[in-house]
Design a protein around this motif. Structure first.
Motif, PDB file in Angstrom:
ATOM      1  N   ALA A  49       0.851  -1.194   0.000  1.00 23.47           N
ATOM      2  CA  ALA A  49       0.000   0.000   0.000  1.00 23.47           C
ATOM      3  C   ALA A  49       0.887   1.244   0.000  1.00 23.47           C
ATOM      4  O   ALA A  49       1.881   1.310   0.723  1.00 23.47           O
ATOM      5  N   LEU A  50       0.531   2.219  -0.808  1.00 23.18           N
ATOM      6  CA  LEU A  50       1.286   3.466  -0.863  1.00 23.18           C
ATOM      7  C   LEU A  50       0.966   4.319   0.380  1.00 23.18           C
ATOM      8  O   LEU A  50      -0.086   4.129   1.005  1.00 23.18           O
ATOM      9  N   PRO A  51       1.844   5.248   0.729  1.00 22.19           N
ATOM     10  CA  PRO A  51       1.615   6.061   1.933  1.00 22.19           C
ATOM     11  C   PRO A  51       0.242   6.723   1.969  1.00 22.19           C
ATOM     12  O   PRO A  51      -0.430   6.710   3.014  1.00 22.19           O
ATOM     13  N   ASP A  52      -0.184   7.301   0.855  1.00 20.93           N
ATOM     14  CA  ASP A  52      -1.503   7.944   0.828  1.00 20.93           C
ATOM     15  C   ASP A  52      -2.624   6.937   1.047  1.00 20.93           C
ATOM     16  O   ASP A  52      -3.650   7.258   1.673  1.00 20.93           O
ATOM     17  N   GLU A  53      -2.430   5.710   0.549  1.00 19.65           N
ATOM     18  CA  GLU A  53      -3.444   4.670   0.732  1.00 19.65           C
ATOM     19  C   GLU A  53      -3.508   4.233   2.197  1.00 19.65           C
ATOM     20  O   GLU A  53      -4.597   3.960   2.722  1.00 19.65           O
ATOM     21  N   VAL A  54      -2.342   4.184   2.847  1.00 22.23           N
ATOM     22  CA  VAL A  54      -2.302   3.831   4.271  1.00 22.23           C
ATOM     23  C   VAL A  54      -3.029   4.910   5.087  1.00 22.23           C
ATOM     24  O   VAL A  54      -3.861   4.598   5.952  1.00 22.23           O
ATOM     25  N   GLY A  59      -7.143   6.651   8.320  1.00 21.51           N
ATOM     26  CA  GLY A  59      -7.642   7.977   8.674  1.00 21.51           C
ATOM     27  C   GLY A  59      -6.523   8.907   9.079  1.00 21.51           C
ATOM     28  O   GLY A  59      -5.618   8.510   9.813  1.00 21.51           O
ATOM     29  N   LYS A  60      -6.587  10.140   8.633  1.00 20.71           N
ATOM     30  CA  LYS A  60      -5.496  11.085   8.901  1.00 20.71           C
ATOM     31  C   LYS A  60      -5.365  11.417  10.380  1.00 20.71           C
ATOM     32  O   LYS A  60      -4.287  11.736  10.874  1.00 20.71           O
ATOM     33  N   ARG A  61      -6.478  11.347  11.106  1.00 19.07           N
ATOM     34  CA  ARG A  61      -6.424  11.629  12.545  1.00 19.07           C
ATOM     35  C   ARG A  61      -5.687  10.542  13.314  1.00 19.07           C
ATOM     36  O   ARG A  61      -5.225  10.760  14.429  1.00 19.07           O
ATOM     37  N   HIS A  62      -5.585   9.359  12.721  1.00 21.69           N
ATOM     38  CA  HIS A  62      -4.955   8.223  13.408  1.00 21.69           C
ATOM     39  C   HIS A  62      -3.614   7.839  12.791  1.00 21.69           C
ATOM     40  O   HIS A  62      -3.090   6.754  13.056  1.00 21.69           O
TER      41      HIS A  62
END
Length: 423
Positions: A49-54, A59-62
């Motif tokens: 998985a690419l960083p953006d997919e992770v 979720g960006k908050r987590h």
């Protein structure tokens, strides 16, 4: 078998990535530790998985994008020790600064394994199906107790010069042996360790000297040619003709030393610095600690321990004030560790040390280090102006208190009046 919360958190990260259709495996040090039957300090996940997919999945908050350009995302746990580092499988471009790659290229697990440092750190583990993925011979080297660079050792070391010291640390702390080609590569490149920041070098030294196998680590670092560029002031211990016994003495002291404190171990390493006199030794110790960017606390403690090396000699004949002050010093337990290792390594008597230990263990703290009967405020109230005599008077009153010649504030006031009159 009951697993820890960090373990469970790392399993859930793998499971969530898998459920979303990605590959996900544990990677690196946690796999090595599990194979050795140890509880990993932390867990790293490798994925396609690419960083953006992770970040989108968790979720960006987590999540924290601590190294997104290198494919690294931290997935936050419900508590700090449950954070999991998630890295995208990658290959790396050239390390032009000997520390970090110029760029990365996202790839497969098999190619990702080839860019890692040592075979024992290059394995992957599937915690859901309990299976190992080993593309670099890590499992075999682990079973044979070998530290071996992945691929060409010179290339691996060129990529990140800190690996020169990491190879020594893994070999020593695991009590393994260092692969011959890897050892020769380290010897060839040893002088280049100085391109690494002093802070990173110091951190490796901490990890080595904190471990009970510290003597093996320093012996390896010396024979690999790494200790000289890191602490050049030590070199004459093994390079000067006829002084090799001093280096052997240092190694024996480190082997005997029982401590959980880095500063005590570092003091033991520097205790026989080949210098003209004690003052020069202390100045050199100060410079070494500064060069390695030690904290002020570390520097001051190492300096004090070496300064106090012989302070227990003849302790049974000390005045009570001198004895109690020494034994009440907050760092005295570290001094005991250092002095005992030094005396044992030279087969010298432990009588003074045992006297101090027994006295300290059997004397209540309020007797060893009582609250002062008079303070500076009392001296000011008596009309004494601050100056050199101020400290001298307080010391004399405290000496009398420690020597049990006075016991009350009234006694102390009476002594103060006598001292002023005498002055």
């Amino acid at each position: 078998m009951k697993h820890t919360e960090p373990y469970q958190a790392a399993v859930e990260v793998v499971r969530k990535l898998r459920d979303a259709g990605f590959q996900a495996l544990w990677a690196g040090g946690c796999v090595r530790d599990l194979q050795l039957g140890k509880e990993p300090k932390d867990y790293d996940v490798a994925t396609n998985a690419l960083p953006d997919e992770v970040r989108h999945l968790f979720g960006k908050r987590h999540t924290l994008a601590v190294g997104a350009s290198f494919g690294v995302i931290i997935v936050r746990g419900h508590q700090p020790d449950c954070d999991v580092e998630v890295a995208t499988f990658r290959t790396e471009g050239p390390y032009l600064d000997g520390r970090r790659p110029e760029h990365v290229h996202f790839t497969t697990a098999e190619e990702d394994a080839q860019r890692r440092d040592f075979t024992i750190n290059g394995m992957f583990y599937d915690p859901i199906n309990d299976s190992i993925f080993d593309y670099v011979g890590g499992k075999s080297d682990l079973q044979q107790h070998i530290i071996r660079a992945i691929g060409n050792p010179l290339e691996r070391m060129q990529e990140d010069k800190l690996r020169l010291l990491r190879a020594i640390r893994f070999t020593a702390t695991l009590r393994f042996r260092l692969d011959e080609d890897t050892f020769h590569a380290i010897q060839t490149m040893a002088e280049q360790i100085t391109v690494v920041s002093p802070e990173r070098i110091a951190e490796e030294m901490r990890k080595m000297l904190l471990h009970p196998n510290r003597e093996y680590a320093m012996e390896l670092a010396c024979s690999a040619g790494l200790l000289k560029p890191v602490i050049p002031e030590l070199a004459s211990l093994w390079e000067t003709e006829g002084s090799l016994s001093l280096w052997q003495q240092t190694l024996k002291r480190l082997e005997i030393l029982q401590t959980h404190h880095f500063e005590t171990a570092f003091a033991a390493l520097l205790l026989d610095l080949p210098v003209a006199n004690d003052q020069q030794r202390l100045e050199t110790v100060y410079q070494i600690c500064k060069q390695l960017r030690f904290s002020n606390h570390e520097l001051n403690l190492v300096h004090w321990l070496i300064e106090q090396r012989e302070s227990l000699q003849g302790a049974s004949s000390f005045s009570l004030s001198r004895l109690k002050r020494l034994l009440a010093h907050p760092d005295f337990p570290f001094l005991i560790e250092l002095v005992e290792a030094d005396l044992r390594s030279r087969n010298q008597s432990l009588a003074d040390l045992e006297f101090c230990r027994q006295y300290r263990d059997h004397t209540p703290i309020e007797v060893l280090n009582p609250p002062p009967l008079l303070t500076g405020n009392d001296l000011i109230a008596a009309g004494i102006k601050s100056g050199p005599q101020f400290k001298e008077l307080l010391t004399q009153i405290q000496d009398a208190q420690l020597e049990e010649r006075i016991h009350t504030q009234a006694d102390a006031q009476a002594l103060l009046e006598q001292l002023i009159k005498h002055k």
